[in-house]
Scaffold this motif. Structure first.
Motif, PDB file in Angstrom:
ATOM      1  N   HIS A 220      67.857 122.472  92.363  1.00  0.00           N
ATOM      2  CA  HIS A 220      66.953 123.013  93.158  1.00  0.00           C
ATOM      3  C   HIS A 220      65.886 123.908  92.046  1.00  0.00           C
TER       4      HIS A 220
ATOM      5  N   SER B 242      75.678 136.350  93.285  1.00  0.00           N
ATOM      6  CA  SER B 242      74.275 136.463  93.727  1.00  0.00           C
ATOM      7  C   SER B 242      73.669 134.828  93.722  1.00  0.00           C
ATOM      8  N   HIS B 243      74.492 133.943  92.960  1.00  0.00           N
ATOM      9  CA  HIS B 243      73.904 132.660  92.904  1.00  0.00           C
ATOM     10  C   HIS B 243      74.989 131.630  93.328  1.00  0.00           C
TER      11      HIS B 243
ATOM     12  N   LYS C 266      70.641 151.138 102.725  1.00  0.00           N
ATOM     13  CA  LYS C 266      70.121 150.946 101.094  1.00  0.00           C
ATOM     14  C   LYS C 266      71.165 151.590 100.280  1.00  0.00           C
TER      15      LYS C 266
ATOM     16  N   ARG D  74      76.254 143.229 101.013  1.00  0.00           N
ATOM     17  CA  ARG D  74      75.043 142.268 101.392  1.00  0.00           C
ATOM     18  C   ARG D  74      75.814 141.339 102.400  1.00  0.00           C
ATOM     19  N   ILE D  75      75.051 140.586 103.252  1.00  0.00           N
ATOM     20  CA  ILE D  75      75.520 139.492 104.193  1.00  0.00           C
ATOM     21  C   ILE D  75      75.316 138.309 103.125  1.00  0.00           C
TER      22      ILE D  75
ATOM     23  N   GLY E 261      75.646 134.442 101.565  1.00  0.00           N
ATOM     24  CA  GLY E 261      74.920 133.350 102.322  1.00  0.00           C
ATOM     25  C   GLY E 261      73.822 133.547 102.836  1.00  0.00           C
ATOM     26  N   PHE E 262      73.266 134.715 103.033  1.00  0.00           N
ATOM     27  CA  PHE E 262      72.014 135.248 103.433  1.00  0.00           C
ATOM     28  C   PHE E 262      70.827 135.591 102.598  1.00  0.00           C
TER      29      PHE E 262
ATOM     30  N   HIS F 279      67.076 134.573 100.009  1.00  0.00           N
ATOM     31  CA  HIS F 279      66.991 133.755  98.849  1.00  0.00           C
ATOM     32  C   HIS F 279      65.413 134.100  98.024  1.00  0.00           C
ATOM     33  N   ARG F 280      65.524 133.844  97.037  1.00  0.00           N
ATOM     34  CA  ARG F 280      64.404 134.428  96.163  1.00  0.00           C
ATOM     35  C   ARG F 280      63.226 133.519  96.748  1.00  0.00           C
TER      36      ARG F 280
ATOM     37  N   ARG G 248      68.735 123.213 103.348  1.00  0.00           N
ATOM     38  CA  ARG G 248      69.995 122.517 103.095  1.00  0.00           C
ATOM     39  C   ARG G 248      71.104 123.290 103.987  1.00  0.00           C
TER      40      ARG G 248
ATOM     41  N   TYR H 145      65.517 144.165 110.883  1.00  0.00           N
ATOM     42  CA  TYR H 145      65.824 144.321 109.508  1.00  0.00           C
ATOM     43  C   TYR H 145      65.693 142.844 108.741  1.00  0.00           C
TER      44      TYR H 145
ATOM     45  N   LYS I  83      62.405 141.298 106.686  1.00  0.00           N
ATOM     46  CA  LYS I  83      62.875 140.919 105.231  1.00  0.00           C
ATOM     47  C   LYS I  83      62.757 139.351 105.046  1.00  0.00           C
TER      48      LYS I  83
ATOM     49  N   ASN J 279      71.376 130.590 103.715  1.00  0.00           N
ATOM     50  CA  ASN J 279      71.111 129.745 102.582  1.00  0.00           C
ATOM     51  C   ASN J 279      72.092 128.795 102.478  1.00  0.00           C
TER      52      ASN J 279
ATOM     53  N   ARG K 155      75.753 120.255  91.267  1.00  0.00           N
ATOM     54  CA  ARG K 155      74.575 121.027  90.323  1.00  0.00           C
ATOM     55  C   ARG K 155      74.271 120.002  89.159  1.00  0.00           C
TER      56      ARG K 155
HETATM   57  C1  SDX Z   1      71.821 130.337  95.661  1.00  0.00           C
HETATM   58  O1  SDX Z   1      67.290 130.375  93.319  1.00  0.00           O
HETATM   59  C2  SDX Z   1      68.069 129.121  94.030  1.00  0.00           C
HETATM   60  O2  SDX Z   1      67.338 128.279  94.253  1.00  0.00           O
HETATM   61  C3  SDX Z   1      69.508 129.518  94.241  1.00  0.00           C
HETATM   62  C4  SDX Z   1      70.085 128.594  94.886  1.00  0.00           C
HETATM   63  C5  SDX Z   1      70.352 127.302  94.431  1.00  0.00           C
HETATM   64  O3  SDX Z   1      70.706 126.293  94.889  1.00  0.00           O
HETATM   65  O4  SDX Z   1      70.369 127.192  93.038  1.00  0.00           O
HETATM   66  O5  SDX Z   1      69.650 128.380  96.361  1.00  0.00           O
HETATM   67  C6  SDX Z   1      71.734 128.807  95.366  1.00  0.00           C
HETATM   68  O6  SDX Z   1      72.036 131.156  94.655  1.00  0.00           O
HETATM   69  C7  SDX Z   1      71.459 130.803  96.896  1.00  0.00           C
HETATM   70  C8  SDX Z   1      71.702 132.309  96.949  1.00  0.00           C
HETATM   71  C9  SDX Z   1      73.101 132.762  97.188  1.00  0.00           C
HETATM   72  N1  SDX Z   1      73.316 134.247  97.277  1.00  0.00           N
HETATM   73  C10 SDX Z   1      73.661 134.872  98.211  1.00  0.00           C
HETATM   74  O7  SDX Z   1      73.780 134.505  99.473  1.00  0.00           O
HETATM   75  C11 SDX Z   1      73.947 136.439  97.860  1.00  0.00           C
HETATM   76  C12 SDX Z   1      73.416 137.257  98.933  1.00  0.00           C
HETATM   77  N2  SDX Z   1      71.882 137.104  98.903  1.00  0.00           N
HETATM   78  C13 SDX Z   1      71.279 138.069  98.168  1.00  0.00           C
HETATM   79  O8  SDX Z   1      71.913 138.646  97.020  1.00  0.00           O
HETATM   80  C14 SDX Z   1      69.639 137.771  97.973  1.00  0.00           C
HETATM   81  O9  SDX Z   1      69.170 137.498  99.056  1.00  0.00           O
HETATM   82  C15 SDX Z   1      69.477 136.977  96.534  1.00  0.00           C
HETATM   83  C16 SDX Z   1      69.808 137.335  95.423  1.00  0.00           C
HETATM   84  C17 SDX Z   1      69.959 135.518  96.891  1.00  0.00           C
HETATM   85  C18 SDX Z   1      67.734 137.008  96.502  1.00  0.00           C
HETATM   86  O10 SDX Z   1      67.594 138.262  96.150  1.00  0.00           O
HETATM   87  P1  SDX Z   1      65.820 138.508  95.607  1.00  0.00           P
HETATM   88  O11 SDX Z   1      65.033 137.387  95.833  1.00  0.00           O
HETATM   89  O12 SDX Z   1      66.052 139.094  94.265  1.00  0.00           O
HETATM   90  O13 SDX Z   1      65.747 139.505  96.800  1.00  0.00           O
HETATM   91  P2  SDX Z   1      66.040 140.912  96.866  1.00  0.00           P
HETATM   92  O14 SDX Z   1      67.378 141.232  96.336  1.00  0.00           O
HETATM   93  O15 SDX Z   1      65.007 141.743  96.144  1.00  0.00           O
HETATM   94  O16 SDX Z   1      66.099 141.294  98.425  1.00  0.00           O
HETATM   95  C19 SDX Z   1      64.799 141.536  99.143  1.00  0.00           C
HETATM   96  C20 SDX Z   1      65.351 142.642 100.219  1.00  0.00           C
HETATM   97  C21 SDX Z   1      66.091 143.684  99.353  1.00  0.00           C
HETATM   98  O17 SDX Z   1      65.635 144.830 100.015  1.00  0.00           O
HETATM   99  P3  SDX Z   1      64.730 145.850  99.632  1.00  0.00           P
HETATM  100  O18 SDX Z   1      64.849 146.162  98.401  1.00  0.00           O
HETATM  101  O19 SDX Z   1      63.260 144.975  99.653  1.00  0.00           O
HETATM  102  O20 SDX Z   1      64.564 146.869 100.859  1.00  0.00           O
HETATM  103  O21 SDX Z   1      66.107 142.040 101.257  1.00  0.00           O
HETATM  104  C22 SDX Z   1      67.373 142.457 100.999  1.00  0.00           C
HETATM  105  C23 SDX Z   1      67.387 143.449  99.657  1.00  0.00           C
HETATM  106  O22 SDX Z   1      68.377 144.694  99.691  1.00  0.00           O
HETATM  107  N3  SDX Z   1      68.502 141.609 100.975  1.00  0.00           N
HETATM  108  C24 SDX Z   1      69.438 141.681 101.670  1.00  0.00           C
HETATM  109  C25 SDX Z   1      70.272 140.236 101.561  1.00  0.00           C
HETATM  110  N4  SDX Z   1      69.357 139.808 100.637  1.00  0.00           N
HETATM  111  C26 SDX Z   1      68.350 140.317 100.272  1.00  0.00           C
HETATM  112  N5  SDX Z   1      70.093 142.571 102.646  1.00  0.00           N
HETATM  113  C27 SDX Z   1      71.354 142.200 103.060  1.00  0.00           C
HETATM  114  N6  SDX Z   1      72.023 141.117 102.846  1.00  0.00           N
HETATM  115  C28 SDX Z   1      71.616 139.910 102.199  1.00  0.00           C
HETATM  116  N7  SDX Z   1      71.970 138.857 102.067  1.00  0.00           N
END
Ligand code: SDX
Length: 428
Positions: A234, A268-269, A299, A304-305, A307-308, A310-311, A319, A357, A361, A366, A393
């Motif tokens: 990825h 987070s990953h 806030k 956090r939810i 599985g929801f 992505h950067r 996928r 929301y 956003k 994911n 991976r």
């Molecule tokens: C993987 O990078 C990759 O390619 C990773 C991956 C791979 O194949 O290698 O795809 C695999 O890691 C997938 C991601 C798995 N993680 C999760 O499902 C954990 C939940 N997701 C979040 O923690 C978050 O979405 C991340 C860590 C995945 C991404 O974070 P970012 O890009 O740093 O974004 P952010 O945390 O700054 O979120 C942006 C906004 C924030 O709100 P604000 O500060 O703008 O007000 O969205 C909100 C966050 O609070 N937000 C969520 C959320 N994810 C982001 N709010 C509620 N639930 C969520 N899941």
């Protein structure tokens, strides 16, 4: 080559007489990049915590278009690979840049088969871990320890050594993953079998015992192969960037991949798949979903939810769509399509995708949102989910490591914005 003048960005800085001309480079697709290398000589660093806007390298392996939910491995869309290819063929593609011919594929599969066993000494290594050790803790340790067994192929500047190391890691990861599980179960390790396919062999090593074999259903084996395939690479995600950074010091590939495994473990990953199931268990019933959606939007609430979001994907993770389809196939095969956990996951997805929301956003399911439901249905315990992700991976990690090491590279060494004390004297 077009005879157009190379593109440039012009940076004007208060107090600096002459504007700074910064070269702009274009890839084959995707955003152009601005080369900021000149700024250091001008006394400046760029500032980009979390590397949200930073391209760390050139690469030809994987391309993601987050706005349009596109994922290409060496140009091939993930949807087509999931439908027409299989995991080992994708491993070959990631490592070599082209799909294998029939002969190349047969030779590659045979090579991998003949590297699936691990040194018997490693079995005693496992004995040192507590039975309650998390299998990711074990995997980090034993993969790093592999370098203690392969002194014959640790010259990273030798392409043949890099090739056999790639084959060894792809071949041995399922064996080590299954051993991590068996250790926790207090059951004897099951040796790999060369008459089984890659995913079939993994399930055999996971669930067979010396007393009875494990008959792998073709649908379950195909689902397992597809799960490995969907996790194969990825681009510059956190764990792959960790492998590149560790490898840039000249560390051996086993140690670099062990560093990647450690990075993947975080919730987070790669740890998100385990966290999704724990979250669904915590939510407990469909009736509680609105309360948890509100917690995710608060806030002040760290919830956090899982599985929801992505950067990179600000649209549906392609996928996740394939994984959702696979989930239905597996649950139907197992006769548990009315699985309450799946029902809760689908209702959570439905509500979240309608909530302003999440819409505002651009948060979508994911790769981790559905994978755990499939794995649990297959009978794989939650604590093994990230181990499965790490196994899948591995070809991505080693393809990126090899891409870096086989060309010119520098040791990775980011800088900082220092906000601490300036020089002060120790009290006399
Ligand atoms: C993987 O990078 C990759 O390619 C990773 C991956 C791979 O194949 O290698 O795809 C695999 O890691 C997938 C991601 C798995 N993680 C999760 O499902 C954990 C939940 N997701 C979040 O923690 C978050 O979405 C991340 C860590 C995945 C991404 O974070 P970012 O890009 O740093 O974004 P952010 O945390 O700054 O979120 C942006 C906004 C924030 O709100 P604000 O500060 O703008 O007000 O969205 C909100 C966050 O609070 N937000 C969520 C959320 N994810 C982001 N709010 C509620 N639930 C969520 N899941």
């Amino acid at each position: 080559m077009t005879d157009q003048a190379p593109k440039q960005a012009t940076l004007t800085i208060d107090g600096v007489d002459d504007p700074i001309e910064l070269p702009i480079y274009s890839g084959s697709v995707g955003p152009d990049v601005i080369d900021v290398g000149k700024l250091t000589a001008q006394g400046y660093f760029t500032y980009d915590p979390g590397f949200v806007s930073t391209a760390s390298c050139d690469s030809e392996i994987t391309y993601i278009d987050g706005d349009n939910g596109v994922l290409l491995h060496r140009g091939y869309p993930i949807e087509q690979l999931a439908e027409k290819s299989d995991y080992l063929e994708l491993c070959y593609l990631l490592l070599n840049g082209e799909l294998p011919t029939a002969d190349e594929s047969a030779a590659f599969v045979d090579t991998i088969k003949h590297h699936t066993m691990v040194n018997e000494q490693l079995r005693s290594f496992f004995k040192g871990f507590s039975p309650s050790a998390h299998p990711m803790a074990i995997l980090c340790g034993v993969v790093g320890a592999l370098s203690a067994f392969y002194h014959d192929s640790t010259d990273i500047d030798n392409p043949e050594h890099r090739k056999i190391t790639a084959h060894r890691l792809i071949a041995k990861m399922p064996t080590l993953a299954a051993m991590s599980y068996k250790h926790a179960q207090g059951q004897p390790f099951i040796y790999p079998r060369n008459d089984l396919g890659y995913a079939e062999n993994f399930l055999h090593m996971m669930f067979a015992t010396p007393c009875e074999d494990y008959k792998v259903s073709p649908t379950i084996a195909k689902a397992m192969d597809r799960i490995f395939l969907l996790h194969a690479d990825h681009e510059q995600n956190a764990s792959t960037s960790t492998v590149r950074l560790a490898g840039s010091t000249g560390a051996n590939p086993f140690a670099s991949v062990a560093a990647g495994i450690a990075a993947l473990w975080g919730p987070s990953h790669g740890g998100a798949n385990e966290a999704v199931l724990n979250m669904l268990d915590e939510i407990g019933s469909v009736d509680n979903i609105p309360e948890y959606i509100n917690k995710a939007k608060d806030k002040n609430d760290p919830f956090r939810i899982m599985g929801f979001g992505h950067r990179v994907y600000k649209n549906y993770d392609p996928r996740a769509k394939v994984m959702q389809q696979t989930c239905h196939e597996v649950l139907e095969e197992l006769g548990v399509e009315d699985n309450p956990v799946l029902a809760m996951a689908r209702e959570l997805e439905r509500i979240a995708l309608e909530d302003e929301y999440f819409v505002e956003k651009r948060l979508y399911p994911n790769v981790d949102f559905y994978s755990g439901i499939i794995l649990k249905a297959i009978g794989i315990p939650v604590e093994m989910f990230t181990v499965i992700f790490a196994t899948g991976r591995t070809p991505g990690w080693i393809a990126h490591w090899n891409e870096m090491i086989s060309g010119p590279y520098k040791i990775g060494r980011p800088r900082q914005l220092y906000k601490g004390y300036t020089k002060r004297d120790y009290p006399s």
